[in-house]
Design a protein around this motif. Structure first.
Motif, mmCIF file in Angstrom:
data_model
loop_
_atom_site.group_PDB
_atom_site.id
_atom_site.type_symbol
_atom_site.label_atom_id
_atom_site.label_comp_id
_atom_site.label_asym_id
_atom_site.label_seq_id
_atom_site.Cartn_x
_atom_site.Cartn_y
_atom_site.Cartn_z
ATOM 1 N N GLY A 277 0.772 -1.233 0.000
ATOM 2 C CA GLY A 277 0.000 0.000 0.000
ATOM 3 C C GLY A 277 0.804 1.283 0.000
ATOM 4 N N ILE A 278 2.140 1.200 0.069
ATOM 5 C CA ILE A 278 2.956 2.412 0.131
ATOM 6 C C ILE A 278 3.910 2.450 -1.059
ATOM 7 N N ALA A 279 3.820 3.511 -1.847
ATOM 8 C CA ALA A 279 4.733 3.694 -2.991
ATOM 9 C C ALA A 279 5.909 4.547 -2.513
ATOM 10 N N TRP A 280 6.956 3.912 -2.036
ATOM 11 C CA TRP A 280 8.106 4.622 -1.473
ATOM 12 C C TRP A 280 8.949 5.283 -2.557
ATOM 13 N N GLN A 281 9.477 6.461 -2.229
ATOM 14 C CA GLN A 281 10.433 7.155 -3.080
ATOM 15 C C GLN A 281 11.764 7.210 -2.321
ATOM 16 N N LEU A 282 12.809 6.602 -2.874
ATOM 17 C CA LEU A 282 14.102 6.573 -2.206
ATOM 18 C C LEU A 282 14.822 7.906 -2.383
ATOM 19 N N THR A 283 15.585 8.306 -1.390
ATOM 20 C CA THR A 283 16.364 9.541 -1.445
ATOM 21 C C THR A 283 17.840 9.219 -1.211
ATOM 22 N N ASP A 284 18.675 10.252 -1.276
ATOM 23 C CA ASP A 284 20.114 10.068 -1.055
ATOM 24 C C ASP A 284 20.514 10.292 0.399
ATOM 25 N N GLU A 285 19.558 10.678 1.254
ATOM 26 C CA GLU A 285 19.878 10.976 2.650
ATOM 27 C C GLU A 285 20.189 9.704 3.447
ATOM 28 N N THR A 286 21.136 9.823 4.369
ATOM 29 C CA THR A 286 21.499 8.699 5.227
ATOM 30 C C THR A 286 21.566 9.156 6.690
ATOM 31 N N ASP A 287 21.524 8.198 7.577
ATOM 32 C CA ASP A 287 21.662 8.469 9.011
ATOM 33 C C ASP A 287 22.058 7.157 9.677
ATOM 34 N N THR A 288 22.545 7.234 10.885
ATOM 35 C CA THR A 288 22.871 6.037 11.650
ATOM 36 C C THR A 288 21.907 5.932 12.810
#
Length: 272
Positions: free
Chosen positions: A124-135
């Motif tokens: 049910g979720i159309a995810w859009q990937l980004t370039d952001e990262t985190d730990t």
């Protein structure tokens, strides 16, 4: 033990999928919500998962389930665990069960005096990937955004844990979701512990639950939480009980189902 429902899915016979705990994993999340009174409430929740199944529930309910599955718990131990569920100030009253092979999410929740269940698809979720990262929780995570339930969600997932699951109904990314929040900064799920599975994954069975649709349930639930006591139909009440607790806090049961009053107001996860 009193025959309260309390939304304790564990008091009904359970179907076990992961026979060995070492085939599964667990991720404990702090769920924080900013209420209508501008107060932050923090709930402790847990995700159990293996390759195919995932179950997300309140941590107090999980602890009771774990005790009952051992078959060795004393009456006193079970009573204390049940009391913990009753007295938990902030209790997450949804349990979700994902079957990836069938691509379904089954949701179990409560609108006193009844228990309900409904099913929806996992995609049910159309995810859009980004370039952001985190730990997060020691794992490198990538960010994705998607819409669900009328809210835009930001999710940080870790490909270091190759699982498509996440907290609550959030999932479908190439890694376990370690942190998620809506763009209004109201709802937050943050992983605080990731570990090997400690108890088998179970699918709740609730013979007396009312099957409904997602749309009908969300509309009814959000309306009910506006004024819980007033919104319980008087004609549906066959039994009402108040149990006195410590510090003046009382627990209310209608037909054996606990009514949890939200003193800080209610902000739904889903608004449509």
């Amino acid at each position: 033990m009193k025959q309260n429902f309390l939304f304790l899915l564990s008091i009904i016979p359970l179907q076990v999928f992961a026979q060995k705990a070492d085939n599964s994993y667990e991720c404990i999340y702090e769920y924080t919500v900013k209420t209508t009174n501008a107060e932050n409430e923090t709930y402790t929740t847990i995700l159990q998962f293996d390759d195919i199944h995932a179950r997300f529930a309140d941590y107090a309910a999980f602890q009771l389930d774990s005790l009952m599955q051992t078959g060795k718990a004393t009456e006193e131990q079970l009573k204390k665990a049940e009391e913990c569920v009753v007295k938990t100030a902030f209790y997450f009253d949804q349990t979700t069960f994902v079957n990836a092979s069938e691509r379904t999410i089954t949701v179990y929740s409560v609108i006193p005096p009844n228990l309900y269940s409904y099913q929806e698809a996992t995609n049910g979720i159309a995810w859009q990937l980004t370039d952001e990262t985190d730990t997060i929780c020691g794992y490198l995570c990538n960010k994705a955004t998607g819409e669900y339930g009328g809210r835009i969600w930001n999710a940080w997932f870790s490909s270091e844990i190759p699982s498509s699951f996440g907290p609550w109904k959030l999932g479908g990314l190439p890694g376990l979701i370690m942190y998620a929040c809506d763009t209004e900064n109201i709802h937050h799920f943050k992983a605080i512990t990731f570990r090997q599975g400690t108890t088998p994954i179970t699918a709740p069975r609730i013979p007396n639950s009312i099957a409904t649709s997602r749309e009908k349930f969300i509309k009814a639930k959000n309306h009910f939480e506006e004024n819980p006591i007033a919104n319980i139909p008087k004609e549906s009440i066959t039994d009402m009980r108040v149990e006195k607790g410590d510090g003046g806090s009382n627990s209310i049961f209608i037909n054996g189902v606990q009514v949890r009053l939200r003193t800080n107001g209610y902000v739904p996860l889903e608004i449509k």
